[in-house]
Design a protein around this motif. Sequence first.
Motif, mmCIF file in Angstrom:
data_model
loop_
_atom_site.group_PDB
_atom_site.id
_atom_site.type_symbol
_atom_site.label_atom_id
_atom_site.label_comp_id
_atom_site.label_asym_id
_atom_site.label_seq_id
_atom_site.Cartn_x
_atom_site.Cartn_y
_atom_site.Cartn_z
ATOM 1 N N TYR A 44 27.353 49.377 -8.891
ATOM 2 C CA TYR A 44 27.880 50.237 -7.872
ATOM 3 C C TYR A 44 26.694 51.327 -7.751
ATOM 4 C CZ TYR A 44 30.541 53.940 -5.555
ATOM 5 O OH TYR A 44 30.846 55.003 -4.801
ATOM 6 N N TYR A 45 26.643 52.066 -8.871
ATOM 7 C CA TYR A 45 25.977 53.435 -9.361
ATOM 8 C C TYR A 45 24.486 53.097 -8.892
ATOM 9 C CZ TYR A 45 24.015 57.153 -11.828
ATOM 10 O OH TYR A 45 23.153 58.354 -11.985
ATOM 11 N N GLN A 46 23.955 52.129 -9.059
ATOM 12 C CA GLN A 46 22.616 51.688 -8.693
ATOM 13 C C GLN A 46 22.336 51.215 -7.080
ATOM 14 O OE1 GLN A 46 21.382 48.766 -11.709
ATOM 15 N NE2 GLN A 46 21.411 50.495 -13.392
ATOM 16 N N SER A 47 23.521 51.153 -6.473
ATOM 17 C CA SER A 47 23.508 50.433 -5.203
ATOM 18 C C SER A 47 23.379 51.562 -4.108
ATOM 19 C CB SER A 47 24.747 49.702 -5.002
ATOM 20 O OG SER A 47 25.940 50.558 -4.852
ATOM 21 N N PRO A 48 22.793 51.152 -2.926
ATOM 22 C CA PRO A 48 22.728 52.007 -1.702
ATOM 23 C C PRO A 48 24.219 52.709 -1.171
ATOM 24 C CG PRO A 48 21.494 50.131 -1.201
ATOM 25 C CD PRO A 48 22.291 49.765 -2.742
ATOM 26 N N LEU A 49 25.145 51.770 -1.712
ATOM 27 C CA LEU A 49 26.645 52.276 -1.209
ATOM 28 C C LEU A 49 27.002 53.486 -2.101
ATOM 29 C CD1 LEU A 49 29.003 51.386 0.456
ATOM 30 C CD2 LEU A 49 29.579 49.692 -1.570
ATOM 31 N N TRP A 50 26.589 53.247 -3.328
ATOM 32 C CA TRP A 50 27.025 54.675 -4.080
ATOM 33 C C TRP A 50 26.165 55.907 -3.652
ATOM 34 C CZ3 TRP A 50 23.885 58.349 -6.830
ATOM 35 C CH2 TRP A 50 24.649 58.989 -7.521
ATOM 36 N N ARG A 51 24.902 55.652 -3.137
ATOM 37 C CA ARG A 51 24.073 56.828 -2.543
ATOM 38 C C ARG A 51 24.872 57.179 -1.086
ATOM 39 N NH1 ARG A 51 20.964 54.180 -5.426
ATOM 40 N NH2 ARG A 51 19.540 53.037 -4.334
ATOM 41 N N LYS A 52 25.402 56.162 -0.549
ATOM 42 C CA LYS A 52 25.848 56.673 1.036
ATOM 43 C C LYS A 52 27.253 57.540 0.446
ATOM 44 C CE LYS A 52 28.226 54.457 4.851
ATOM 45 N NZ LYS A 52 29.402 55.707 4.898
ATOM 46 N N ASP A 53 28.125 56.926 -0.242
ATOM 47 C CA ASP A 53 29.338 57.683 -0.675
ATOM 48 C C ASP A 53 29.111 59.215 -1.307
ATOM 49 O OD1 ASP A 53 30.745 55.156 -0.095
ATOM 50 O OD2 ASP A 53 31.187 54.710 -2.035
ATOM 51 N N ARG A 54 28.164 59.035 -1.915
ATOM 52 C CA ARG A 54 27.692 60.554 -2.451
ATOM 53 C C ARG A 54 27.240 61.493 -1.272
ATOM 54 N NH1 ARG A 54 22.257 61.087 -5.548
ATOM 55 N NH2 ARG A 54 21.744 60.841 -3.642
ATOM 56 N N ASP A 55 26.473 61.022 -0.276
ATOM 57 C CA ASP A 55 26.251 61.711 0.786
ATOM 58 C C ASP A 55 27.241 61.812 1.738
ATOM 59 O OD1 ASP A 55 23.352 61.423 -0.206
ATOM 60 O OD2 ASP A 55 22.872 59.979 1.157
ATOM 61 N N ASP A 56 28.152 61.018 1.779
ATOM 62 C CA ASP A 56 29.222 61.281 2.502
ATOM 63 C C ASP A 56 29.977 62.184 2.050
ATOM 64 O OD1 ASP A 56 28.723 59.327 4.621
ATOM 65 O OD2 ASP A 56 30.134 57.947 3.741
ATOM 66 N N ASP A 57 30.237 62.475 0.742
ATOM 67 C CA ASP A 57 30.986 63.505 -0.062
ATOM 68 C C ASP A 57 30.418 64.841 0.314
ATOM 69 O OD1 ASP A 57 33.134 64.555 -1.678
ATOM 70 O OD2 ASP A 57 31.570 64.734 -3.157
ATOM 71 N N ALA A 58 29.041 64.792 0.289
ATOM 72 C CA ALA A 58 28.286 66.260 0.543
ATOM 73 C C ALA A 58 28.541 66.620 1.824
ATOM 74 C CB ALA A 58 26.641 66.064 -0.031
ATOM 75 N N GLY A 60 31.023 66.318 3.750
ATOM 76 C CA GLY A 60 32.612 66.517 3.924
ATOM 77 C C GLY A 60 33.442 65.285 4.293
ATOM 78 N N VAL A 61 32.662 64.252 4.134
ATOM 79 C CA VAL A 61 33.505 62.824 4.986
ATOM 80 C C VAL A 61 34.504 62.350 4.050
ATOM 81 C CG1 VAL A 61 33.117 60.744 5.613
ATOM 82 C CG2 VAL A 61 31.435 62.372 6.389
ATOM 83 N N ILE A 62 34.070 62.456 2.606
ATOM 84 C CA ILE A 62 35.382 62.229 1.818
ATOM 85 C C ILE A 62 36.271 63.340 1.458
ATOM 86 C CG2 ILE A 62 35.434 61.417 -0.901
ATOM 87 C CD1 ILE A 62 33.857 59.499 0.891
ATOM 88 N N PRO A 63 37.638 62.982 1.466
ATOM 89 C CA PRO A 63 38.622 63.953 1.425
ATOM 90 C C PRO A 63 38.554 64.815 0.094
ATOM 91 C CG PRO A 63 39.669 61.852 2.101
ATOM 92 C CD PRO A 63 38.210 61.609 1.740
ATOM 93 N N GLN A 64 38.425 66.273 0.262
ATOM 94 C CA GLN A 64 38.397 67.107 -0.921
ATOM 95 C C GLN A 64 39.251 66.764 -1.884
ATOM 96 O OE1 GLN A 64 35.525 69.265 -1.564
ATOM 97 N NE2 GLN A 64 34.941 67.788 0.402
ATOM 98 N N ASN A 65 40.520 66.312 -1.458
ATOM 99 C CA ASN A 65 41.715 66.306 -2.591
ATOM 100 C C ASN A 65 41.416 64.906 -3.431
ATOM 101 O OD1 ASN A 65 42.524 64.700 -0.442
ATOM 102 N ND2 ASN A 65 44.691 65.030 -0.576
ATOM 103 N N LEU A 66 40.726 64.181 -2.947
ATOM 104 C CA LEU A 66 40.270 62.716 -3.768
ATOM 105 C C LEU A 66 39.672 62.956 -5.089
ATOM 106 C CD1 LEU A 66 40.643 59.641 -3.376
ATOM 107 C CD2 LEU A 66 38.315 59.618 -2.271
ATOM 108 N N LYS A 67 40.087 62.447 -5.989
ATOM 109 C CA LYS A 67 39.247 62.261 -7.292
ATOM 110 C C LYS A 67 38.030 61.489 -7.046
ATOM 111 C CE LYS A 67 39.342 61.316 -12.125
ATOM 112 N NZ LYS A 67 40.047 60.437 -13.254
ATOM 113 N N ARG A 68 36.826 62.087 -7.351
ATOM 114 C CA ARG A 68 35.474 61.583 -6.911
ATOM 115 C C ARG A 68 34.576 62.021 -7.861
ATOM 116 N NH1 ARG A 68 36.700 65.829 -4.107
ATOM 117 N NH2 ARG A 68 35.153 67.287 -3.366
ATOM 118 N N GLY A 69 34.995 61.794 -9.149
ATOM 119 C CA GLY A 69 33.894 62.169 -10.252
ATOM 120 C C GLY A 69 32.983 61.264 -10.337
#
Length: 98
Positions: A44-58, A60-69
């Motif tokens: 997952y960490y090496q996949s485009p999906l991780w990069r998408k999730d990280r970009d979505d977090d940056a 503001g798409v990912i809820p701020q109260n979600l644990k996302r370390g």
Amino acid sequence: MDAVERIVYYEEICDDAMEKVSNLQKALDQYQRILPKFNELKEYYQSPLWRKDRDDDANGVIPQNLKRGILSEDGIWNLLTDEIEVLNRLKDLDASQP
């Protein structure tokens, strides 16, 4: 050191070593059980999906109260580095045994 002192001395070493080896066996069993999921995490960490999730977090798409370390590069990088270090230590220990 007389025989009694010697026996007491080595008995303490044996007891301590038995405890440590048992703890290590348990830890290795736990690591072996988590390894398939850990490998999945690495993929997952090496996949485009991780990069998408990280970009979505940056963005503001990912809820701020979600644990996302997991989206922190440093957190997972440190975990992967620690794993490599532990595996290398085990190899070094094995190589140093007579």
